[in-house]
Design a protein around this motif. Structure first.
Motif, mmCIF file in Angstrom:
data_model
loop_
_atom_site.group_PDB
_atom_site.id
_atom_site.type_symbol
_atom_site.label_atom_id
_atom_site.label_comp_id
_atom_site.label_asym_id
_atom_site.label_seq_id
_atom_site.Cartn_x
_atom_site.Cartn_y
_atom_site.Cartn_z
ATOM 1 N N GLU A 83 0.914 -1.181 -0.002
ATOM 2 C CA GLU A 83 0.179 0.120 -0.121
ATOM 3 C C GLU A 83 0.907 1.450 -0.017
ATOM 4 O O GLU A 83 1.858 1.349 0.764
ATOM 5 C CB GLU A 83 -0.912 0.127 1.341
ATOM 6 N N ASP A 84 0.437 2.226 -0.902
ATOM 7 C CA ASP A 84 1.336 3.485 -0.891
ATOM 8 C C ASP A 84 0.706 4.258 0.252
ATOM 9 O O ASP A 84 -0.412 4.681 0.348
ATOM 10 C CB ASP A 84 1.166 4.028 -2.257
ATOM 11 N N ARG A 85 1.777 4.927 1.029
ATOM 12 C CA ARG A 85 1.501 5.706 2.099
ATOM 13 C C ARG A 85 2.128 7.073 1.983
ATOM 14 O O ARG A 85 3.339 7.258 1.602
ATOM 15 C CB ARG A 85 1.410 5.270 3.292
ATOM 16 N N VAL A 86 1.429 8.091 2.085
ATOM 17 C CA VAL A 86 2.182 9.417 2.117
ATOM 18 C C VAL A 86 3.045 9.851 3.553
ATOM 19 O O VAL A 86 2.311 9.449 4.473
ATOM 20 C CB VAL A 86 1.294 10.888 1.707
ATOM 21 N N VAL B 133 8.153 18.393 0.837
ATOM 22 C CA VAL B 133 7.831 18.288 2.560
ATOM 23 C C VAL B 133 7.194 16.578 2.649
ATOM 24 O O VAL B 133 6.908 16.264 3.638
ATOM 25 C CB VAL B 133 7.069 19.220 3.158
ATOM 26 N N LYS B 134 7.103 15.947 1.657
ATOM 27 C CA LYS B 134 6.577 14.663 1.695
ATOM 28 C C LYS B 134 6.813 13.592 0.505
ATOM 29 O O LYS B 134 7.328 14.182 -0.211
ATOM 30 C CB LYS B 134 4.939 14.664 1.744
ATOM 31 N N THR B 135 6.772 12.433 0.767
ATOM 32 C CA THR B 135 7.077 11.223 -0.096
ATOM 33 C C THR B 135 6.220 10.192 0.105
ATOM 34 O O THR B 135 5.357 10.117 0.829
ATOM 35 C CB THR B 135 8.732 11.009 0.169
ATOM 36 N N THR B 136 6.110 9.668 -0.833
ATOM 37 C CA THR B 136 5.396 8.119 -0.913
ATOM 38 C C THR B 136 6.112 6.976 -0.540
ATOM 39 O O THR B 136 7.174 6.832 -1.431
ATOM 40 C CB THR B 136 4.537 8.128 -2.264
ATOM 41 N N ILE B 137 5.668 6.141 0.253
ATOM 42 C CA ILE B 137 6.452 5.018 0.608
ATOM 43 C C ILE B 137 5.551 3.787 0.553
ATOM 44 O O ILE B 137 4.314 3.898 0.677
ATOM 45 C CB ILE B 137 7.014 5.144 2.381
ATOM 46 N N GLN B 138 6.030 2.711 0.240
ATOM 47 C CA GLN B 138 5.252 1.324 0.103
ATOM 48 C C GLN B 138 5.453 0.548 1.441
ATOM 49 O O GLN B 138 6.455 0.326 1.762
ATOM 50 C CB GLN B 138 5.854 0.471 -0.921
ATOM 51 N N VAL B 139 4.123 0.159 1.597
ATOM 52 C CA VAL B 139 4.065 -0.329 3.212
ATOM 53 C C VAL B 139 3.454 -1.713 2.532
ATOM 54 O O VAL B 139 2.559 -1.937 2.148
ATOM 55 C CB VAL B 139 3.138 0.209 4.182
ATOM 56 N N LYS B 140 4.141 -2.914 3.323
ATOM 57 C CA LYS B 140 3.598 -4.235 3.222
ATOM 58 C C LYS B 140 2.668 -4.620 4.319
ATOM 59 O O LYS B 140 2.861 -4.128 5.538
ATOM 60 C CB LYS B 140 4.895 -5.106 3.099
ATOM 61 N N GLY B 141 1.730 -5.362 3.970
ATOM 62 C CA GLY B 141 0.684 -5.738 4.827
ATOM 63 C C GLY B 141 0.285 -7.454 4.666
ATOM 64 O O GLY B 141 0.593 -7.662 3.512
ATOM 65 N N GLN B 142 -0.654 -8.053 5.448
ATOM 66 C CA GLN B 142 -1.038 -9.220 5.211
ATOM 67 C C GLN B 142 -2.252 -9.537 5.755
ATOM 68 O O GLN B 142 -2.749 -8.834 6.858
ATOM 69 C CB GLN B 142 -0.199 -10.444 5.726
ATOM 70 N N ILE B 143 -3.344 -9.939 5.004
ATOM 71 C CA ILE B 143 -4.614 -10.436 5.554
ATOM 72 C C ILE B 143 -4.428 -11.856 5.488
ATOM 73 O O ILE B 143 -4.488 -12.457 4.436
ATOM 74 C CB ILE B 143 -5.682 -9.727 4.716
ATOM 75 N N ASP B 144 -5.122 -12.759 6.399
ATOM 76 C CA ASP B 144 -5.207 -14.095 6.664
ATOM 77 C C ASP B 144 -6.868 -14.354 6.585
ATOM 78 O O ASP B 144 -7.237 -14.204 7.430
ATOM 79 C CB ASP B 144 -4.617 -14.607 7.877
#
Length: 333
Positions: A171-174, A187-198
Motif C-alpha cells: 500500500e502506498d502511503r504519504v 515536504v512529503k514522499t510516498t512510501i510502500q508499506v507491506k501488509g497481510q490479511i489471513d
C-alpha cells in the motif's frame, strides 16, 4: 504463467493503468489466468472490467443457453445469440474489448468438473451457484493456493464474499519528511508499506441450518450487519429451491424466505428484527444497474488480489438495497 515484461504494445495499451498502480502490478495482472463461473448479468460486468485490466487469460465456464431475457440484460449478447450456448455467444464482443487477452469458452456444467480443472487458475470468480459448490471450490482452491471470490445480485441487493488465502499486499502511503532533510523543497514522499490479511476458509463464513459446519463463528454474530443475514437467507433459498426468488411466484417465495429467515436467526440466536422482512420485496431479479455496481467492486477486488496492490476487502462486501452504500464485514476470522 510466470510474470513477464510487458511488450511495447501492452505498455502503450495499459499506459494509464501503469501510471495508476505501477509496472510491477501490471506485470502480475499480465500473468493472471482467471476463471469466471457464469457470465450473466453480474458476470458480464465483472468480465468487462477484468478484460480491460489486462489479464493473461479468461475462461468463462457456463452451461446455460441464451434466453430472450438474458439477451436484454447482457451487453455481450445480440438477438442472434438467443438459443445458443452463452459461454460461446459472448466471445466476439468480449474479445473485442481486449484482443490481447486469451478468452476461452467452456460450456460444461461446473458441478461436473473434476478438481484438477481448477488448479491452473490464479483466481476463480463465481456467480449464481449453490453454496455447496462454492464451499467445495474453496477447499480445492486452498489446496492449490488459488484465490476465490463469489458474488451475487438479488434484485436491489448485492454482495461478495472472498477467500484470498494468506494475502500479502503493498500500500502506498504519504509520509512527511523532516524539513531539515529536504533538499528540493518537498515536504512529503510516498512510501510502500507491506501488509497481510489471513482470510478464513468459507466454511467458517457461510454457515446454514442443517449443516455439519463449525458454528464457532456464530458466537460473534450479534454484532453483524443485518444485511449479512439477508445474504444467508437468499443463499439458503437458492440452496433449497435450486433457483433464485422469482417474480412469477413472488407471494409464495416471500413466505419461503420468511421461514428460512426464522431458521437462520434461530441458529445464530439473534432477533428476527435483525433486518426487515420488507427487504424481501427488493430481492427479485437481476437488476442491471446493481450488477454494474457490484461487478465493478468484484473486479476491483480481483485486480487488487492479483496485483497485490492496495488493501483488499476482508472478507464480505454488502450493497445496501435501500441506501446503496457499501458495507464491509469480517466474518469467521
Amino acid at each position: 504463467m510466470s510474470e513477464q515484461s510487458l511488450s511495447a504494445v501492452e505498455a502503450e495499451l495499459y499506459d494509464r493503468q501503469i501510471r495508476l498502480w505501477g509496472i510491477e502490478s501490471q506485470e502480475k495482472l499480465r500473468a493472471a489466468n482467471v476463471l469466471l463461473i457464469n457470465c450473466r448479468g453480474l458476470g458480464c460486468e465483472i468480465a468487462k472490467n477484468i478484460l480491460l485490466s489486462g489479464i493473461n487469460s479468461l475462461t468463462v465456464l457456463d452451461d446455460s443457453l441464451v434466453t430472450e431475457e438474458e439477451q436484454i440484460k447482457n451487453f455481450f449478447l445480440t438477438k442472434e445469440s438467443i438459443g445458443k450456448k452463452l459461454a460461446e455467444a459472448i466471445l466476439p464482443k468480449a474479445q473485442s474489448l481486449n484482443p490481447l487477452v486469451k478468452i476461452t469458452a467452456d460450456c460444461e456444467n461446473p458441478v461436473e468438473k473434476n478438481a484438477n480443472f481448477f488448479e491452473a487458475f490464479t483466481i476463480i470468480i463465481t456467480t449464481g451457484i449453490k453454496t455447496d459448490l462454492v464451499l467445495k471450490l474453496d477447499k480445492i482452491c486452498r489446496i492449490n493456493k488459488v484465490k476465490l471470490i463469489s458474488g451475487d445480485v438479488f434484485g436491489m441487493f448485492g454482495f461478495s464474499v472472498a477467500d484470498f488465502l494468506n494475502h500479502e499486499y503493498y500500500e502506498d502511503r504519504v509520509q512527511m519528511l523532516p524539513k531539515k532533510r529536504t533538499q528540493d523543497g518537498s515536504v512529503k514522499t510516498t512510501i510502500q508499506v507491506k501488509g497481510q490479511i489471513d482470510y478464513p476458509e468459507l466454511n467458517k463464513v457461510l454457515i446454514f441450518p442443517n449443516t455439519k459446519q463449525s458454528i464457532d463463528a456464530i458466537k460473534k454474530s450479534n454484532r453483524r450487519n443485518g444485511l449479512f443475514f439477508l445474504m444467508l437467507t437468499l443463499l439458503e433459498f437458492r440452496n433449497e429451491n435450486g433457483r433464485n426468488p422469482q417474480i412469477s411466484t413472488k407471494t409464495d417465495d416471500i413466505e419461503k424466505l420468511k421461514i428460512i429467515k426464522k431458521s437462520i436467526v434461530g441458529l445464530y440466536k439473534i432477533s428476527t428484527s435483525i433486518f426487515e422482512d420488507s427487504l424481501f420485496e427488493q430481492s427479485f431479479g437481476e437488476v442491471v444497474p446493481v450488477c454494474a455496481i457490484l461487478g465493478g467492486v468484484i473486479a476491483q477486488e480481483v485486480i487488487k488480489a492479483v496485483s497485490h496492490k492496495e488493501i483488499t476487502i476482508n472478507n464480505i462486501f454488502l450493497l445496501d438495497p435501500v441506501t446503496f452504500n457499501g458495507k464491509e464485514e469480517c466474518v469467521g476470522a
